[in-house]
Design an enzyme around this catalytic site. Sequence first.
Site, PDB file in Angstrom:
ATOM      1  N   SER A 123      -3.397  -4.218  -4.855  1.00  0.00           N
ATOM      2  CA  SER A 123      -2.086  -4.913  -4.242  1.00  0.00           C
ATOM      3  C   SER A 123      -1.412  -5.992  -5.070  1.00  0.00           C
ATOM      4  O   SER A 123      -2.321  -6.946  -5.663  1.00  0.00           O
ATOM      5  CB  SER A 123      -2.207  -5.629  -2.921  1.00  0.00           C
ATOM      6  OG  SER A 123      -1.285  -6.203  -2.346  1.00  0.00           O
ATOM      7  N   SER A 124      -0.345  -5.960  -5.560  1.00  0.00           N
ATOM      8  CA  SER A 124       0.294  -6.975  -6.222  1.00  0.00           C
ATOM      9  C   SER A 124       0.594  -8.300  -5.486  1.00  0.00           C
ATOM     10  O   SER A 124       1.180  -8.284  -4.564  1.00  0.00           O
ATOM     11  CB  SER A 124       1.794  -6.408  -6.730  1.00  0.00           C
ATOM     12  OG  SER A 124       1.763  -5.173  -7.513  1.00  0.00           O
TER      13      SER A 124
ATOM     14  N   GLU B 244       4.384  -7.527   4.994  1.00  0.00           N
ATOM     15  CA  GLU B 244       2.773  -7.711   5.295  1.00  0.00           C
ATOM     16  C   GLU B 244       2.712  -8.149   6.696  1.00  0.00           C
ATOM     17  O   GLU B 244       3.376  -8.933   7.180  1.00  0.00           O
ATOM     18  CB  GLU B 244       2.240  -8.489   4.146  1.00  0.00           C
ATOM     19  CG  GLU B 244       2.054  -8.029   2.876  1.00  0.00           C
ATOM     20  CD  GLU B 244       1.268  -8.774   1.901  1.00  0.00           C
ATOM     21  OE1 GLU B 244       0.828  -8.113   0.862  1.00  0.00           O
ATOM     22  OE2 GLU B 244       0.880 -10.012   2.427  1.00  0.00           O
TER      23      GLU B 244
ATOM     24  N   THR C 211       3.819  -0.227  -6.881  1.00  0.00           N
ATOM     25  CA  THR C 211       3.240  -0.425  -8.037  1.00  0.00           C
ATOM     26  C   THR C 211       3.114   0.536  -9.116  1.00  0.00           C
ATOM     27  O   THR C 211       3.524   0.694 -10.086  1.00  0.00           O
ATOM     28  CB  THR C 211       1.885  -1.503  -8.190  1.00  0.00           C
ATOM     29  OG1 THR C 211       2.313  -2.559  -7.581  1.00  0.00           O
ATOM     30  CG2 THR C 211       1.427  -1.566  -9.486  1.00  0.00           C
TER      31      THR C 211
ATOM     32  N   GLY D  76       0.861  -1.195  -0.054  1.00  0.00           N
ATOM     33  CA  GLY D  76      -0.091  -0.047  -0.105  1.00  0.00           C
ATOM     34  C   GLY D  76       1.034   1.319   0.194  1.00  0.00           C
ATOM     35  O   GLY D  76       0.309   2.323   0.032  1.00  0.00           O
TER      36      GLY D  76
END
Length: 989
Positions: free
Chosen positions: A177-178, A400, A129, A125
Site C-alpha cells: 500500500s502506498s 480507507e 500503484t 488495494g
Amino acid sequence: MRYQAREVGVDGRVRLVLEGALTARDRVGVQDFVLLENFNSEAAFIENLRRRFTENLIYTYMGSVLVSVNPYKDLEIYSPQHMERYRGVSYYEISPHIYALSDNTYRAMKTSRRDQCILISGESGAGKTEASKKILLYYAVSCPAHQRMASLRDCLLQSTPVLEAFGNAKTLRNDNSSRFGKYMDIQFDFRGVPVGAHILNYLLEKSRVVHQNHGERNYHVFYQLLEGGTEEQLLHLHLDRNPQKYLYLVKGNCPRVSSMNDKNGWKALVKALSVIGFTEGEELLDVIGSVLHLGNTQFGEEEDGQTYVTTEMELKTLTQLLGVDGAALTEALTHKKLTANGEEMISPLTFEQAGAARDALAQAVYGRTFTWLVEKINQSLALQVNGSSVIGLLDIYGFEVFQHNSFEQFCINYCSEKLQQLFIELTLRSEQEEYETEGVAWEPVQYFDNKVICDLIEEKHKGIISILDEECVRPGEACDLSFLEKLEDTLGGHAHFVTHKLANGKTRRVLGREEFRLLHYAGEVNYTVTGFLDKNNDTLYRSLKEVMCQSTNHIVEHCFRRGELVDQKRPEMAATQFKNSLTKLMETLMSKEPSYVRCIKPNDAKQPGRFDEVLVRHQVKYLGLMENLRVRRAGFAYRRHFEAFLQRYKPLCPETWPVWQGELAEGVSTLVQYLGYKPEEYKMGRYLVLMNTLRWEGPIIVIQAAWRGMKARRRARRRRDAADLIRRLIKGFIHRHEEYGPDNDYFLDHVRCSFLKTLRRNLPRSVLDKSWPTPPPALTQASEELRQLNMRNMVRKFCLAILPEWRKQMDQKVVASELFRGQKDSYPPSVAALFLGTRLGEYTHTHARTHARTHYGVSVIKYDRRGFKPRPRQLLLTGSAIILVEKTKIKQRIDYDALRGISVSRLSDGILVLHVLCEDNKQKADLVLLCDHVIEVVTKVAMMANKVDQVNVSQGSIRFSAARSKEGVVDFTRGPELKVAKGKLNTKH
C-alpha cells in the site's frame, strides 16, 4: 493473452478461426459499458464485470474511462509484444487495456499539443500503484528515445523501487500500500521523446514509523535492510537480522509477508539507487539504522520525577549514525527549551513526554529523509532539453476505512473527496454544462455532488480543518476532546457530521465518545480524535532541532536547516499544508486534458479468482460509475468543432470536397445529411456537432472494412506463400545429395545464392587476408575459381595503386628477401627500415656534374691490399659502374661487366667483398669493404649490375684475390663487438 492469433498458422482459413476465437474471448460480456443493453441496471453492470473478471479480462471501457479490476495475480498481458500491439492503434480497435489508454493519451498530447493527465482512483488495494507502474513502463519502453535519453528512461523506471521501499507498507487491505501520494509530470519534446520528469509527494504517513496496527508492517525498507543487507553493513549499523528485536517493527506482529521477498526487494533497491546516481548510500543506511535505534532508546524515571536514558549503548550507536553529540542528544531527549519574554528556559520532560519526543524525532528524521529522496530523484529526472508537452500521472491514496481511523485516514479520505469532486467537475457536471452551452436539449442525469462534504472539511472558519487549526493555536489547555466539543458546537446541524453526543440511540451504540462520523461519498467513516492535535501540530522540540542541525551526516544536515531556528513565523499546520497542496494539485489537473483509470478491488482477502459482489457494488456506487454511464448514454459520445469535423471528413461528400465555400455549420449539416444520418442521430450546437457513435453508418465503415479486408487477404497470401516456400526448402534439404532436379532445384539454388551473398559480404579486403567462406559441396570448384579470380583482382588493384617510388622500394625489398632471408643474421632488423636513394646528402649530386648520373651513394671503409689498412671512402653507383671516391678524387672504378660476384658472411657484420675479373688490367685485386648498411648496398649493387645470381652468402671464410696474384682469406668469428685485425695470412673479423 491466451490466444496469439497473429502467430499461429499460415493458411487463411486457420487464421480466421483463431482470430474468431480471440474475438469471442475478448468480447465476453461487453468491452464498453456504453454498449450495455440495460445500462440503467446496476446488477447488469456488475454482472458484466464479473463475467469478464472470470475470464481474466480485467479491463473494460466506459467511454474514455478505463475500469480495472485487480486480479491479485500476474497476467501475461504486459509483454513488449503487447506494447507493440497497442502502439498507434485506435482506442476502440482492439480489446481494452491500460496500454491502449496510455497510447491514446500520448497520441492526444502529440496531435493536440495540449497537456494530458491520467487520474488513477480507487480504494486501497484496488491496484492503483500497479496501474501507474504499467503506464510508466509503457512510456519508457514504447516512446521514441534518443541515445542521450537512455539514462533518463532508466532513472524513470528505477524511481519506482526507491519510492516503494521508503513509502509503501503492508496494511490489512494491501500488501504493498502506498502510504503517500504521488503526482508525476513526464515531459516530452516536440517529437514525443521523454526529456524529463518531476515528482510531487503528498503527506507521507509518518505515524507508521512508530506505530502499526495489528497485522500491518512498517515501511518496506526496514525489513529489506535486515533481510538483504550484507553482514558488513549490519555490523556497521549495529543491527540484527531479527526484526522482532526492534520496537518500531514489532507492534504490528507481522515481520514476514508471503507475497513479498524482502531480500530481492533490497537488491532491487540497491540497484535502483545506483542507476539513479545516489552517492550518499552509506549515510542513507545510517539514517535508516538510526530510526530503528531510536525506537529501542528507553527511558527511566527517578524518584524526583527526572527522566533519564536507560539504554546507553543504543544512544551511543544512535549518536554515531546520526553524527551528533551524544550529551546534547541525551539532553534534548529528556529536556525541552522554552522561550518566554526573550528568555530561554530549560524544562525537564516527563516519562511520557520523553517517549513522545523520541517518536517525534524518529518521524521527523524519516519523513524529511523521504522528502530528500524525492528531491534527489527529481535531480536525476531533470529536463535535459526543453520540453513542450506534459503527461501527468496521479497515483494517490485510495479511500480507507479501518477499525480505528485517525488523522491520516481523515486526510486520505479528504483527498479522495477532492478527487471525486474533480471527477464530477470534469465528467458529469461539465458534460451537462456543455449541452446547455451548445443549446442542445437533453434529459439531465441525477448524480450525487460531494461538494457539500468537501466544504464541510475545508471551508474557511467553519470547516473541520479550520476548527482543528484554531484549537491547536488557541491559548489555554487545548486537547483532542476540546476539539471534538468545538466540532459539535460548530457543525452540530450538518447532515454529514455525527458524534456520540449528537447521534440517536441506535447510532450511539456503535459510536465512541471520542469519535466523530463523516458521511463520505464512499460511505460512513468513524474517526477517533485521539492524536489529532499532536499530528496536526507536527512539532519537534527546538532543542532536538538544534542537535540535528549540528549533524555531520550530510542527509540529516540537509533535512534540518539552520534557518528553522531563526524563523520566528509559525509554520502551517499539517492539515492546512495538505489542503493547500491539494488545491494546487487540483488546479494543475484542471489545466490538463484528463483520462481516467477507475480501479476496483474484487475482494478483501486478496485472493485471485474471487469476486465479492457486495464489495464491488459498494465501489461502483461511490466511484460514480453508474452516473457516469448514464450521462454518456443520455448524450452524444462524439463531438467535434465544426471546422475540425469538416476538415477531417469533407472528402466523403462531393459537395464539401475539396473546399467548402459557405458557412461552417451549413457545410457540416450538408456532410452529415449526405452520410445518411437521421435527425435523432446528431445535433447541431452553436459551435459543435454532436453525434451518437453507437449508430455510426456510412462510407467510412465501408472504406475501413474494405481496407481491413485487403490487409487480411494480403497477410493470408503472404503466409500461404511462406508455407509453400518452407515445404520446398524442407523437401530440397531431404534430397540435397541427389542430382539437380525438381525435388531439390529450389533448395540448391537457394544454397548457391546464399553462399554467393555470404561471399559478397565476406570477401577478403586485402592480399594478406587469406580467409574465405566454406562453400557447399556443389560449389567447391566454383569457389576455388572465384577465390583465385578475387586474389588476382586484389593483386592487380594493389599493384595499380602503388606509387613509382614505392614500387621501386618494394622491388628492392623483394630482392633483399630472396638474397638474405634465412641466410644472414642482420637481415631481419633491416626489413622494417626503408632503403634510401642515397646516404651521402648533397655530395652525390655534386660529383654527378663531372661524371655520369649517380643513382646511389654510401660511406664505406676500404681495406688496402697491402697491410689491410682501413681507408674511408665513398661508394657511388652509376648507371654503368661502381666508383670509389676519396672526397672529390676518384680512387677506383669497377665497371659492372668487370664485376664477377659479391660475397658476404652469414653473421651480422658489415663486410662485403666485390670480386672483379682478373683479366681486367684496370683492376688489381678484389675489394674488401666494411659498410653499416650492407643489406641495402649489396641489394642495390646486385640490381644495378644485374648480378643478383652472383651474390654469395658464405657460411664460413671468404676468399678473395689480393695483390700480385695472391689470395687472401677473411675468417669470421663471433665476439661481443665488431673488430677487424690482420692475421699472418688473412684478415680476421
